[in-house]
Design an enzyme around this catalytic site. Structure first.
Site, short mmCIF file in Angstrom:
data_model
loop_
_atom_site.label_atom_id
_atom_site.label_comp_id
_atom_site.label_asym_id
_atom_site.label_seq_id
_atom_site.Cartn_x
_atom_site.Cartn_y
_atom_site.Cartn_z
N ASP A 115 37.15 35.65 44.76
CA ASP A 115 35.97 35.15 44.07
C ASP A 115 34.69 35.29 44.91
OD1 ASP A 115 35.18 33.49 41.64
OD2 ASP A 115 34.41 32.22 43.24
N HIS B 91 36.62 36.03 32.04
CA HIS B 91 36.30 34.66 31.65
C HIS B 91 34.82 34.31 31.82
CE1 HIS B 91 36.71 34.85 35.90
NE2 HIS B 91 36.15 33.66 36.03
N ASP B 92 34.02 35.22 32.36
CA ASP B 92 32.61 34.93 32.63
C ASP B 92 31.65 35.56 31.63
OD1 ASP B 92 33.11 33.36 34.88
OD2 ASP B 92 33.08 35.10 36.23
N GLU C 286 35.39 40.21 44.00
CA GLU C 286 34.33 40.09 43.00
C GLU C 286 32.98 40.21 43.70
OE1 GLU C 286 32.56 37.07 39.61
OE2 GLU C 286 33.17 36.34 41.57
N ASP D 268 43.86 34.04 42.02
CA ASP D 268 42.45 33.95 42.33
C ASP D 268 42.32 33.22 43.65
OD1 ASP D 268 39.58 33.98 41.72
OD2 ASP D 268 40.26 34.10 39.64
C1 GLC Z 1 33.01 33.69 39.96
C2 GLC Z 1 33.94 33.25 38.87
C3 GLC Z 1 33.23 32.26 38.00
C4 GLC Z 1 32.85 31.07 38.84
C5 GLC Z 1 32.02 31.50 40.05
C6 GLC Z 1 31.93 30.40 41.06
O1 GLC Z 1 31.91 34.38 39.47
O2 GLC Z 1 34.40 34.35 38.14
O3 GLC Z 1 34.01 31.85 36.90
O4 GLC Z 1 32.13 30.17 38.06
O5 GLC Z 1 32.59 32.59 40.73
O6 GLC Z 1 33.18 30.19 41.65
#
Ligand code: GLC
Ligand code: CA
Length: 568
Positions: A207, A335-336, A262, A99
């Site tokens: 991310d 994980h979200d 992402e 990540d």
């Molecule tokens: C992304 C991650 C998440 C995190 C956010 C801020 O969405 O997947 O878990 O809280 O970014 O870094």
């Protein structure tokens, strides 16, 4: 360096390290635990691992707040142990991606500590500092530079007395946004990438990468916007493509690696700006959220009933929208988000709906990701009180709901529907104490309570049962990897209007794969589409023990799924 697009044949397994496996017996997942489970991961048939952040971090957002980009969180291990994991993974044919969180760092990162100490230091311009609209500290009437909201914690600004200025944080206060407009910051990102690639990792999951460029002047947003004020000024911001092209040109193009970005708000059409496979390609694929909004509006916190047609429509628009131009990523859990069976499937038909949901995405065009625990059908847990949560974004949502005057019972209902804690309960390995998650003598308390259903739902149990969801995932992944049509075939959907069935085909010249998934507890008849002759079909997968055919089709039992291959 020749980039081989190896990722088009890959299947990834996502590890959220804190909850995967504890090796040293302190109740916190770690890399020693991962080492002990590499054979298990390989046994799934996957070909890669994505690690959620492993870096040193105060864990305000469980590692998505990085304090040191060049090391491993001591709770999880050391660079040496990471090297062992990397080698062990590579020996088993598993690639490893990290990540990469560069929209923001932790406020405990050395760069930020220095940056906040004065207006004049080597890191002074590494973060997004602005004067308040009204000068002074908030307690003296000072006001923030603009009206943007943080997505995680109140307003998007925090006051720093040492500079008499405010810093921007789109996420939590402990996650200050980096100033990507500063060439030194971009050079540092390149350095971080090289560091890990030279160590042997195979790529990155980037991310919230669409947030890294903010509109100049950071203008106020419409005050009437109910939430996420400011987003239109940083999502897909003015220089995002320029910066991503720089990273690709200067670093990524020199390695046979892969990247997945992402993108919280993105359509297939927009995704082409990032991953069209032309000369200006920036990323290899994107993580979209569109298909994850079939039971909510915009965020998991604004619920609506699960709408299968919305799910199909979102998936389909990416399949056809990217078609020959770009590559998809495929996922239904991470994980979200709460667990998919509890969301889009049925806890009553846990195994059946788990299988059907697996088929709803594993045979699409793209690179699939499977999230830890998804393969054994882990479900949502239950929180009694808000304090049972460990998630900064949940606390923020609850504060917002309370401000809106929502009664506590209703609040808790929403928490139990939407909180990210569901995905973060410890992995359920066996029916022993602590679900086999805790290492050493197993005496420590897991850092977060295990879901009480671990007694029935766990890897050891599923491993013994040839009809388990786990066994099904293994077969489905093997099938996907065996059939070229799943990689290369075109996408065609049937029964679009159906509210209970998702049926699609992957069509190539000599092979066609027909996938039919029921996402309903009702019995539904499916008749084969024209050109699909049942007598020519060979059954590859079925969610039930038998697969009777009647006439030109078949009845699907609750949440049944089937996959047929047509050859020649
Ligand atoms: C992304 C991650 C998440 C995190 C956010 C801020 O969405 O997947 O878990 O809280 O970014 O870094
Ligand atoms: Ca540990």
């Amino acid at each position: 360096m020749q980039r081989t697009q190896w990722y088009k044949d890959a299947v990834f397994y996502q590890i959220w390290p804190r909850s995967f496996c504890d090796g040293n017996g302190d109740g916190i997942g770690d890399l020693w635990g991962v080492l002990s489970k590499l054979d298990y991961i390989a046994s799934l048939g996957v070909t890669g691992i994505w690690f959620s952040p492993l870096y040193p971090s105060p864990q305000a957002d469980f590692g998505y707040d990085i304090a040191d980009y060049y090391d491993i969180n001591p709770e999880y291990g050391t660079l040496d142990v990471f090297k062992q994991v990397l080698d062990g993974a590579h020996e088993r044919g598993l690639r490893v991606i990290m990540d990469l969180v560069v929209n923001h760092s932790s406020d405990e990162c050395a760069w930020f500590k220095e940056s906040r100490s004065s207006r004049d230091n080597a890191y002074a311009d590494w973060y997004i500092w602005r004067d308040g609209k009204t000068p002074g500290a908030p307690e003296d009437g000072g006001t923030p530079p603009n009206n943007w909201d943080s997505l995680f914690e109140g307003i998007a600004w925090e006051y720093e007395p040492a500079r008499d200025q405010w810093y921007l944080h789109i996420f939590a206060k402990k996650q200050p946004d980096l100033n990507m407009d500063n060439p030194a910051v971009r050079a540092e990102v390149e350095k971080i990438m090289r560091f890990w690639l030279d160590l042997g990792v195979d790529g990155f999951r980037e991310d919230v990468i669409t947030y890294i460029s903010k509109t100049e002047g950071l203008p106020d947003d419409n005050p009437l916007m109910p939430a996420a004020r400011g987003m239109r000024f940083y999502d897909h911001g003015p220089h995002v493509h320029e910066y991503l092209q720089q990273f690709r040109r200067n670093v990524l193009s020199e390695y046979d690696c892969m990247t997945v970005g992402e993108a919280p708000m993105i359509s297939a059409e927009k995704a082409l700006e990032y991953c069209d496979e032309g000369p200006d390609q920036e990323l290899d694929m994107m993580f979209t959220f569109e298909h994850m909004s079939a039971d909510c509006v915009f965020t998991d916190w604004i619920p609506r009933p699960f709408d299968l047609r919305a799910y199909k429509q979102a998936l389909g628009s990416w399949q056809t929208g990217l078609a020959e131009h770009a590559w998809n990523s495929l996922y239904i859990e991470n994980h979200d988000h709460p667990r998919i069976i509890s969301r889009y499937g049925s806890e009553r038909y846990r195994v059946e709906s788990g299988k059907s949901l697996a088929c709803s995405y594993l045979f699409l065009r793209g690179t699939p990701f499977v999230y830890q625990g998804q393969e054994i059908g882990m479900t949502n847990t239950h929180l009694e009180r808000v304090e049972d949560s460990a998630d900064v974004s949940t606390f923020n949502q609850v504060a917002r709901l309370r401000r809106l005057g929502l009664p506590e019972v209703a609040c808790m209902k929403l928490v139990n529907r939407a909180t990210r804690d569901h995905a973060r309960t410890p992995m359920q390995w066996d029916a022993g104490p602590g679900a086999g998650f805790v290492g050493g003598n197993g005496a420590a308390e897991p850092w977060y309570p295990v879901n009480p259903n671990y007694v029935d739902i766990n890897v050891a149990e599923a491993d013994k049962d040839p009809h388990s969801l786990l066994a099904f995932y293994r077969k489905a992944i093997a099938l996907r990897r065996k059939l070229p049509v799943v990689r290369d075939g075109s996408y065609r959907e049937f029964k679009r209007a159906s509210k209970s069935l998702f049926a699609y085909a992957r069509e190539g010249e000599s092979q066609r794969l027909l996938v039919v998934c029921s996402l309903s507890d009702q019995i539904t008849y499916f008749s084969l589409p024209e050109g699909y002759d049942p007598s020519q079909a060979s059954l590859c997968l079925c969610g039930y023990g038998d697969a009777p055919v009647e006439g030109n089709g078949f009845f699907l039992r609750p949440y049944e799924c089937r996959v047929y291959l047509f050859e020649g």
